[in-house]
Design an enzyme around this catalytic site. Structure first.
Site, PDB file in Angstrom:
ATOM      1  N   HIS A  13       0.865  -1.209   0.000  1.00 16.02           N
ATOM      2  CA  HIS A  13       0.000   0.000   0.000  1.00 16.02           C
ATOM      3  C   HIS A  13       0.886   1.239   0.000  1.00 16.02           C
ATOM      4  CE1 HIS A  13      -3.821   2.181   1.396  1.00 16.02           C
ATOM      5  NE2 HIS A  13      -2.903   3.118   1.249  1.00 16.02           N
ATOM      6  N   HIS A  15       1.560   5.391  -1.671  1.00 16.95           N
ATOM      7  CA  HIS A  15       1.200   6.570  -2.477  1.00 16.95           C
ATOM      8  C   HIS A  15       2.479   7.141  -3.077  1.00 16.95           C
ATOM      9  CE1 HIS A  15      -2.914   6.694  -0.851  1.00 16.95           C
ATOM     10  NE2 HIS A  15      -2.340   6.198   0.233  1.00 16.95           N
ATOM     11  N   LYS A  99      -9.377  -0.199  -5.765  1.00 19.64           N
ATOM     12  CA  LYS A  99      -9.383   0.455  -4.443  1.00 19.64           C
ATOM     13  C   LYS A  99     -10.704   1.156  -4.182  1.00 19.64           C
ATOM     14  CE  LYS A  99      -7.838   2.106  -0.596  1.00 19.64           C
ATOM     15  NZ  LYS A  99      -6.731   2.976  -0.251  1.00 19.64           N
ATOM     16  N   HIS A 136     -10.434   1.251   1.950  1.00 10.58           N
ATOM     17  CA  HIS A 136     -10.242   2.254   2.997  1.00 10.58           C
ATOM     18  C   HIS A 136     -11.481   2.129   3.883  1.00 10.58           C
ATOM     19  CE1 HIS A 136      -8.638   6.144   4.636  1.00 10.58           C
ATOM     20  NE2 HIS A 136      -9.826   6.037   5.206  1.00 10.58           N
ATOM     21  N   HIS A 174      -4.478  -0.496   5.916  1.00 12.85           N
ATOM     22  CA  HIS A 174      -4.011   0.311   7.047  1.00 12.85           C
ATOM     23  C   HIS A 174      -4.955   0.255   8.262  1.00 12.85           C
ATOM     24  CE1 HIS A 174      -6.742   3.011   4.998  1.00 12.85           C
ATOM     25  NE2 HIS A 174      -5.875   3.437   4.136  1.00 12.85           N
ATOM     26  N   ASP A 248       1.451   2.711   3.501  1.00  9.84           N
ATOM     27  CA  ASP A 248       0.591   3.885   3.325  1.00  9.84           C
ATOM     28  C   ASP A 248       1.421   5.170   3.334  1.00  9.84           C
ATOM     29  OD1 ASP A 248      -1.773   5.267   2.863  1.00  9.84           O
ATOM     30  OD2 ASP A 248      -2.302   5.393   4.993  1.00  9.84           O
TER      31      ASP A 248
HETATM   32  C1  NCD Z   1      -3.501   9.178   2.114  1.00  6.19           C
HETATM   33  C2  NCD Z   1      -3.027  10.229   1.105  1.00  6.19           C
HETATM   34  O1  NCD Z   1      -2.480  11.242   1.529  1.00  6.19           O
HETATM   35  O2  NCD Z   1      -3.180   9.989  -0.106  1.00  6.19           O
HETATM   36  N1  NCD Z   1      -3.585   9.780   3.417  1.00  6.19           N
HETATM   37  C3  NCD Z   1      -3.608   9.138   4.606  1.00  6.19           C
HETATM   38  O3  NCD Z   1      -3.794   9.796   5.631  1.00  6.19           O
HETATM   39  N2  NCD Z   1      -3.426   7.847   4.712  1.00  6.19           N
HETATM   40  C4  NCD Z   1      -4.803   8.593   1.681  1.00  6.19           C
HETATM   41  C5  NCD Z   1      -5.228   7.360   2.431  1.00  6.19           C
HETATM   42  O4  NCD Z   1      -4.650   6.296   2.275  1.00  6.19           O
HETATM   43  O5  NCD Z   1      -6.163   7.448   3.242  1.00  6.19           O
HETATM   44 ZN    ZN Z   2      -3.290   5.110   1.611  1.00  2.20          ZN
END
Ligand code: NCD
Ligand code: ZN
Length: 345
Positions: A13, A15, A99, A136, A174, A248
């Site tokens: 996971h 970003h 997702k 999520h 998460h 995450d």
């Molecule tokens: C994530 C993001 O910034 O893209 N933020 C977070 O707090 N985890 C999005 C997500 O996974 O919820």
């Molecule tokens: Zn995330």
């Protein structure tokens, strides 16, 4: 010097963002991880196979030449996602999952799902194709307390969804609560969960004690130490293969976090495996790190485990206070603090 050799881990996971921020952060993951499941919450989101392949080629282009890092792509489920989108995704070798963001739940979730009930034929197709639904898991109703949103999601959305689609492959992403740990522990083999390093190493006191600490703010929000953080540590270090690594890691410019309405996300890619090593070592379970970080996620996704290895050594080092990327300053998790394990490059 104490050393620890591990099968190369994967991040289930992650970003990576876009443009120059992506180019700055992707190498941090690629030097540790063999693969990563890349989140589709860009603006606009990645909704189709075509969009995800374009995004994937941008990621590949920003990697160092010799890197064999493999980004595993995902589609963003919207109210408009069709059965055909799922068929297309499952026929593509680079798309691994879909997702689900409940609309309004987190960063870039405005295009998320407003009512799952209108997507049953799409989800049925996912079940048929064994395409994992990554969730999520938080409700968004204004009346539900922010700290209860995961628990209420499990009771009111996830449990009924799995009764309707008992063979759907799901990763509850998460997770942050004892309720989520218990739910996954008691569920079928098709249900797994990722756990972040920051939810293993921090609890809501870190966010509030001595002043409000925006760099600890993420969604789902950090919970109490007992029973929630403790349950997560127990689950991650238990050897149960349905709990595995998902950082995450979510970089944001410090200006957007240090603000009157700061955004959610913790950046941890700079030291992902070292942060997990810290958590497992603190729990006296360092020998369980390899399964969690390098085996169970691949097994759940039906992929081969990585063939190469990484080496960690027990040697204290200090995390930088800040990363100055072109166009963004990002404050990392454990900023300025010491970690006791280090990846040997
Ligand atoms: C994530 C993001 O910034 O893209 N933020 C977070 O707090 N985890 C999005 C997500 O996974 O919820
Ligand atoms: Zn995330």
């Amino acid at each position: 010097m104490v050393k620890l050799k591990l099968t190369r881990p994967d991040d289930w996971h992650l970003h990576l963002r876009q443009g120059s921020l992506m180019s700055s952060v992707v190498e941090m993951t690629a030097r540790q991880m063999g693969r990563a499941v890349v989140m589709p919450n860009l603006s606009p989101p990645i909704r189709t196979v075509g969009e995800s392949l374009k995004y994937r080629s941008e990621i590949i282009a920003s990697l160092p030449k010799q890197s064999s890092f493999n980004p595993l792509m995902t589609l963003y489920l919207t109210d408009q996602t069709t059965k055909q989108d799922i068929i297309d995704a499952s026929q593509n070798e680079h798309v691994y999952a879909v997702k689900l963001y409940p609309a309004g739940a987190t960063t870039n979730s405005d295009d998320g799902v407003t009512a799952l009930s209108s997507l049953y034929s799409t989800i049925e197709q996912m079940q048929k194709e064994e395409m994992p639904l990554l969730i999520h898991g938080e409700v968004t109703h204004a009346e539900v307390d922010v700290f209860d949103r995961e628990k209420v999601f499990i009771e009111t959305i996830l449990d009924p969804l799995l009764k309707r689609f008992p063979e759907l492959k799901v990763v509850l992403e998460h997770i942050t609560t004892k309720e989520a740990v218990d739910f996954v522990t008691d569920a079928s083999q098709d249900i797994a969960a990722t756990i972040t390093a920051h939810h293993l190493l921090a609890n809501r006191n870190h966010m509030f004690l001595g002043g409000i600490k925006p760099h600890y703010y993420c969604l789902p929000v950090l919970k109490r130490r007992a029973p929630h953080q403790e349950s997560l540590i127990k689950a991650a270090t238990s050897g149960n293969p349905r709990f595995f690594l998902g950082t995450d890691s979510a970089p944001h410019d410090r200006l957007h976090k240090e603000s009157a309405c700061g955004c959610a996300g913790v950046f941890s890619a700079h030291a992902a495996i070292e942060l997990y090593a810290e958590a497992f070592d603190k729990a006296n379970k360092i020998e369980r790190l390899e399964g969690f970080a390098s085996h169970y996620g691949a097994d759940f996704y039906g992929l081969d485990r990585n063939k190469d290895t990484i080496m960690l050594e027990k040697k204290s080092w200090q995390v930088p206070d800040i990363f100055e990327f072109s166009g963004a300053e990002v404050v990392p998790f454990f900023s300025g603090e010491d970690l006791s394990w280090r990846l040997v490059s």
